[in-house]
Scaffold this motif. Structure first.
Motif, PDB file in Angstrom:
ATOM      1  N   MET A   1     -27.385  -4.625  24.915  1.00 57.25           N
ATOM      2  CA  MET A   1     -26.779  -3.346  25.272  1.00 57.25           C
ATOM      3  C   MET A   1     -25.948  -2.757  24.138  1.00 57.25           C
ATOM      4  O   MET A   1     -26.060  -1.573  23.831  1.00 57.25           O
ATOM      5  CB  MET A   1     -25.924  -3.524  26.531  1.00 57.25           C
ATOM      6  CG  MET A   1     -26.751  -3.934  27.743  1.00 57.25           C
ATOM      7  SD  MET A   1     -25.761  -4.155  29.252  1.00 57.25           S
ATOM      8  CE  MET A   1     -24.835  -5.635  28.860  1.00 57.25           C
TER       9      MET A   1
ATOM     10  N   VAL B   1     -24.315   1.050  20.002  1.00 52.96           N
ATOM     11  CA  VAL B   1     -25.422   0.887  20.938  1.00 52.96           C
ATOM     12  C   VAL B   1     -26.493   0.005  20.289  1.00 52.96           C
ATOM     13  O   VAL B   1     -26.867   0.197  19.130  1.00 52.96           O
ATOM     14  CB  VAL B   1     -26.018   2.254  21.321  1.00 52.96           C
ATOM     15  CG1 VAL B   1     -27.280   2.078  22.167  1.00 52.96           C
ATOM     16  CG2 VAL B   1     -24.988   3.083  22.077  1.00 52.96           C
TER      17      VAL B   1
ATOM     18  N   ARG C   1     -34.257  -2.912  32.552  1.00 53.18           N
ATOM     19  CA  ARG C   1     -34.099  -2.381  31.190  1.00 53.18           C
ATOM     20  C   ARG C   1     -34.012  -0.859  31.200  1.00 53.18           C
ATOM     21  O   ARG C   1     -33.151  -0.268  30.545  1.00 53.18           O
ATOM     22  CB  ARG C   1     -35.273  -2.834  30.318  1.00 53.18           C
ATOM     23  CG  ARG C   1     -35.363  -2.060  29.009  1.00 53.18           C
ATOM     24  CD  ARG C   1     -36.442  -2.524  28.075  1.00 53.18           C
ATOM     25  NE  ARG C   1     -37.680  -2.926  28.656  1.00 53.18           N
ATOM     26  CZ  ARG C   1     -38.728  -2.124  28.885  1.00 53.18           C
ATOM     27  NH1 ARG C   1     -38.642  -0.831  28.633  1.00 53.18           N
ATOM     28  NH2 ARG C   1     -39.851  -2.613  29.379  1.00 53.18           N
ATOM     29  N   GLU C   2     -34.894  -0.239  31.950  1.00 51.92           N
ATOM     30  CA  GLU C   2     -34.921   1.225  31.974  1.00 51.92           C
ATOM     31  C   GLU C   2     -33.707   1.810  32.693  1.00 51.92           C
ATOM     32  O   GLU C   2     -33.326   2.958  32.442  1.00 51.92           O
ATOM     33  CB  GLU C   2     -36.212   1.709  32.629  1.00 51.92           C
ATOM     34  CG  GLU C   2     -37.460   1.407  31.789  1.00 51.92           C
ATOM     35  CD  GLU C   2     -38.719   2.002  32.379  1.00 51.92           C
ATOM     36  OE1 GLU C   2     -38.638   2.636  33.468  1.00 51.92           O
ATOM     37  OE2 GLU C   2     -39.786   1.856  31.756  1.00 51.92           O
TER      38      GLU C   2
ATOM     39  N   ARG D   1     -19.236   4.440  25.500  1.00 53.96           N
ATOM     40  CA  ARG D   1     -18.252   5.519  25.637  1.00 53.96           C
ATOM     41  C   ARG D   1     -17.169   5.168  26.646  1.00 53.96           C
ATOM     42  O   ARG D   1     -15.970   5.311  26.380  1.00 53.96           O
ATOM     43  CB  ARG D   1     -18.942   6.819  26.086  1.00 53.96           C
ATOM     44  CG  ARG D   1     -19.765   7.518  25.035  1.00 53.96           C
ATOM     45  CD  ARG D   1     -20.158   8.913  25.523  1.00 53.96           C
ATOM     46  NE  ARG D   1     -20.807   8.886  26.840  1.00 53.96           N
ATOM     47  CZ  ARG D   1     -22.128   8.795  27.017  1.00 53.96           C
ATOM     48  NH1 ARG D   1     -22.917   8.688  25.964  1.00 53.96           N
ATOM     49  NH2 ARG D   1     -22.645   8.784  28.228  1.00 53.96           N
TER      50      ARG D   1
ATOM     51  N   GLN E   1     -25.368   1.475  37.686  1.00 56.77           N
ATOM     52  CA  GLN E   1     -26.620   1.917  37.073  1.00 56.77           C
ATOM     53  C   GLN E   1     -27.823   1.255  37.742  1.00 56.77           C
ATOM     54  O   GLN E   1     -28.842   1.911  38.004  1.00 56.77           O
ATOM     55  CB  GLN E   1     -26.607   1.618  35.570  1.00 56.77           C
ATOM     56  CG  GLN E   1     -25.620   2.467  34.790  1.00 56.77           C
ATOM     57  CD  GLN E   1     -25.613   2.151  33.301  1.00 56.77           C
ATOM     58  OE1 GLN E   1     -26.241   1.184  32.849  1.00 56.77           O
ATOM     59  NE2 GLN E   1     -24.902   2.954  32.524  1.00 56.77           N
TER      60      GLN E   1
ATOM     61  N   ILE F   1     -30.616   0.812  32.418  1.00 59.98           N
ATOM     62  CA  ILE F   1     -29.364   0.654  31.680  1.00 59.98           C
ATOM     63  C   ILE F   1     -29.166   1.784  30.680  1.00 59.98           C
ATOM     64  O   ILE F   1     -30.037   2.078  29.865  1.00 59.98           O
ATOM     65  CB  ILE F   1     -29.348  -0.709  30.956  1.00 59.98           C
ATOM     66  CG1 ILE F   1     -29.310  -1.835  31.989  1.00 59.98           C
ATOM     67  CG2 ILE F   1     -28.149  -0.814  30.022  1.00 59.98           C
ATOM     68  CD1 ILE F   1     -29.475  -3.216  31.394  1.00 59.98           C
ATOM     69  N   ASP F   2     -28.013   2.391  30.758  1.00 60.93           N
ATOM     70  CA  ASP F   2     -27.587   3.414  29.797  1.00 60.93           C
ATOM     71  C   ASP F   2     -26.460   2.810  28.961  1.00 60.93           C
ATOM     72  O   ASP F   2     -25.292   2.856  29.342  1.00 60.93           O
ATOM     73  CB  ASP F   2     -27.114   4.670  30.533  1.00 60.93           C
ATOM     74  CG  ASP F   2     -26.687   5.794  29.595  1.00 60.93           C
ATOM     75  OD1 ASP F   2     -26.626   5.562  28.362  1.00 60.93           O
ATOM     76  OD2 ASP F   2     -26.404   6.902  30.086  1.00 60.93           O
ATOM     77  N   ALA F   3     -26.839   2.219  27.818  1.00 62.17           N
ATOM     78  CA  ALA F   3     -25.848   1.533  26.991  1.00 62.17           C
ATOM     79  C   ALA F   3     -24.844   2.496  26.388  1.00 62.17           C
ATOM     80  O   ALA F   3     -23.671   2.154  26.193  1.00 62.17           O
ATOM     81  CB  ALA F   3     -26.554   0.749  25.883  1.00 62.17           C
ATOM     82  N   ALA F   4     -25.281   3.713  26.084  1.00 60.58           N
ATOM     83  CA  ALA F   4     -24.362   4.692  25.493  1.00 60.58           C
ATOM     84  C   ALA F   4     -23.208   4.994  26.441  1.00 60.58           C
ATOM     85  O   ALA F   4     -22.061   5.184  26.004  1.00 60.58           O
ATOM     86  CB  ALA F   4     -25.123   5.969  25.143  1.00 60.58           C
ATOM     87  N   GLU F   5     -23.484   5.022  27.746  1.00 57.40           N
ATOM     88  CA  GLU F   5     -22.424   5.255  28.732  1.00 57.40           C
ATOM     89  C   GLU F   5     -21.406   4.113  28.687  1.00 57.40           C
ATOM     90  O   GLU F   5     -20.194   4.335  28.791  1.00 57.40           O
ATOM     91  CB  GLU F   5     -23.016   5.369  30.140  1.00 57.40           C
ATOM     92  CG  GLU F   5     -21.960   5.591  31.210  1.00 57.40           C
ATOM     93  CD  GLU F   5     -22.526   5.561  32.623  1.00 57.40           C
ATOM     94  OE1 GLU F   5     -21.726   5.657  33.586  1.00 57.40           O
ATOM     95  OE2 GLU F   5     -23.752   5.420  32.780  1.00 57.40           O
TER      96      GLU F   5
ATOM     97  N   ASP G   1     -28.287   2.675  41.185  1.00 59.23           N
ATOM     98  CA  ASP G   1     -28.900   4.003  41.099  1.00 59.23           C
ATOM     99  C   ASP G   1     -30.410   3.906  40.887  1.00 59.23           C
ATOM    100  O   ASP G   1     -31.164   4.798  41.282  1.00 59.23           O
ATOM    101  CB  ASP G   1     -28.277   4.801  39.950  1.00 59.23           C
ATOM    102  CG  ASP G   1     -26.851   5.243  40.252  1.00 59.23           C
ATOM    103  OD1 ASP G   1     -26.436   5.160  41.430  1.00 59.23           O
ATOM    104  OD2 ASP G   1     -26.147   5.650  39.306  1.00 59.23           O
TER     105      ASP G   1
END
Length: 490
Positions: A457, A300, A281-282, A291, A354, A284-288, A357
């Motif tokens: 997401m 989002v 969960r932490e 976009r 993600q 994941i960058d849904a905004a990326e 990373d």
């Protein structure tokens, strides 16, 4: 029904010739429709194929839903609750099925009874014990437990009423020529095409178009190209990547109750550990994703329920007591999704990066939905990306939460079985419609999110392509209607 090979289907999607008759302006007034997904279950209404029958206006339900999600008459002219457990629905008189037989209370009871014994059972009936009995010009629907949403349940396309001739002794259901709608389904060519003609004996206003010629075109680029070239009049689910290439006059963007969610397998594999689920969960960058993949044509997610349900955002409170993340330290996971929705493989690639990373080792699996659903439901992947409609069945999110996140849910990809979640869903299901029910639904949403079994997401927007010659096609956030009796060509 004959089925063409996957090679032939791919060729159809890519080349288009042979999928559509040439030309965008046929003199016979037939509408050419390019659809995203081919039939998965032989067009049985007890499956998700029911929504194709609904979008073609060939199969109809006792109840319909208005834009606000409130129940309205369909094949039933009215209804009343006659006890805590029973509802009486008055069957519309003067309706005939496409096979010439009459719509009766016995025919209605037959459909509903068969739905309760179907395998698998229609999703709308998850957790519901229901019986239906004819009573003169009405049918009495009784549930084992009090159910305040019986009318909304009966609006689900999965409970469309078909003639008795549709139902075979072996349990199969054939919708060809057995519906009640303004268009009669006359032929289905496996997973490639379907043909519908206007039904001149329709009980309501006569269809403006003479018929519908459907082609199943899983390739999103091909669907968009069909609008540009005039090979199709309407194309559903135009990919975000193709929207900018179409004339703005030919696309419509509608916020929809559909959430792109990462389901984590809570029963087997690494994600049995909630700390690792929290790490995912932490990561994941849904905004990326919004976009980079959706080009800003999505929202989002703040929860399972999105902006298509404004009350969800207004009533939601921040979650407390979230689990702490455990460092992945190279934990190997399998991340899967399907290719039918063009954006999902791209989402999978971004998510893979993600998660890597964050310390996971990720293997990706992408197949067509028809070839991956069974494995996903069997829990054969550690993580699965799904684009999921959240109020598809009843206009109410309880059916979705119940199906996807309870111990007995029929679409429980996360393999979740949590007592607090089940209790919260039971409470929501038993609450009368209105503000109290909405609050109970949000409590159930919070219970699911606390498990980290599902990581919402983003919320999608449907992009539909319509040739400028099309008049009055439906732009339905719930994806229940598309071509109606009033849809026509100029």
């Amino acid at each position: 029904m004959r089925h063409r090979s996957s090679t032939a289907l791919a060729a159809c999607a890519l080349l288009l010739t042979g999928c559509f008759a040439p030309g965008a302006e046929p003199s016979d007034g037939r509408i050419k429709l390019a659809m995203l997904q081919p039939p998965r279950s032989g067009l049985t209404p007890f499956s998700d194929d029911a929504f194709k029958l609904s979008r073609w206006s060939t199969a109809e339900t006792l109840v319909t839903l208005d834009a606000a999600g409130d129940a309205r008459p369909g094949l039933a002219t009215g209804w009343r609750r006659i006890s805590q457990h029973a509802w009486e629905f008055t069957v519309r008189p003067g309706v005939t099925f496409h096979d010439g037989t009459a719509l009766t209370s016995a025919a209605v009871a037959n459909t509903l009874t068969r739905a309760t014994t179907a395998s698998p059972k229609p999703r709308i009936l998850d957790g519901v014990e229901l019986t239906a009995e004819p009573a003169g010009d009405a049918v009495v629907v009784t549930t084992a437990a009090p159910d305040p949403l019986v009318p909304q349940r009966l609006s689900s396309p999965q409970l469309a009423i078909l003639a008795e001739s549709a139902y075979r002794a072996d349990g199969e259901v054939d919708p060809v020529g057995t519906g009640t709608g303004p268009f009669r389904l006359v032929a289905v060519n496996g997973t490639t095409t379907a043909t519908l003609d206007r039904h001149d004996g329709y009980w309501g206003p006569k269809a403006a178009a003479e018929g519908i010629d459907v082609s199943f075109v899983p390739d999103g680029t091909a669907r968009a190209a069909a609008i540009r070239s005039g090979e199709a009049h309407i194309a559903e689910a135009v990919p975000v990547s193709q929207a900018a290439l179409l004339d703005r006059a030919t696309i419509t963007e509608v916020p929809m109750p559909r959430t792109n969610t990462l389901y984590l397998n809570t029963k087997t594999g690494p994600f049995r550990d909630q700390g690792l689920r929290a790490a995912a969960r932490e990561a994941i960058d849904a905004a990326e994703i919004v976009r980079g993949v959706y080009e800003g044509r999505a929202d989002v997610a703040q929860g399972l329920l999105g902006p298509a349900l404004p009350w969800a955002a207004a009533g939601r409170t921040p979650l407390a007591d979230r689990a702490e993340a455990t460092a992945p330290a190279g934990v190997a996971i399998t991340l899967a999704t399907f290719s039918d929705r063009a954006e999902l493989p791209e989402v999978a690639s971004v998510l893979q990066q993600q998660l890597q990373d964050a310390g996971f080792t990720v293997t990706q699996v992408v197949r067509e939905y028809a070839h991956i659903e069974e494995d996903a439901l069997a829990g054969k992947f550690d993580a699965f990306i799904l684009s999921r409609a959240t109020v598809l069945d009843s206009g109410d999110p309880v059916a979705y939460v119940q199906s996807d996140f309870t111990c007995a849910g029929s679409f429980n990809i996360a393999q979740l079985c949590d007592g607090e979640v089940d209790a919260a869903v039971r409470t929501a299901a038993a609450t009368e419609a209105g503000d109290q029910r909405r609050a109970a639904i949000l409590a159930a949403e919070a219970a699911v999110l606390r498990t980290d079994a599902a990581i919402p997401m983003l919320h999608e927007r449907v992009i539909q392509g319509d040739a400028t010659s099309v008049v009055d096609s439906a732009k339905d956030p719930r994806e229940r209607t598309l071509i109606t009796a009033s849809t026509r060509l100029r």
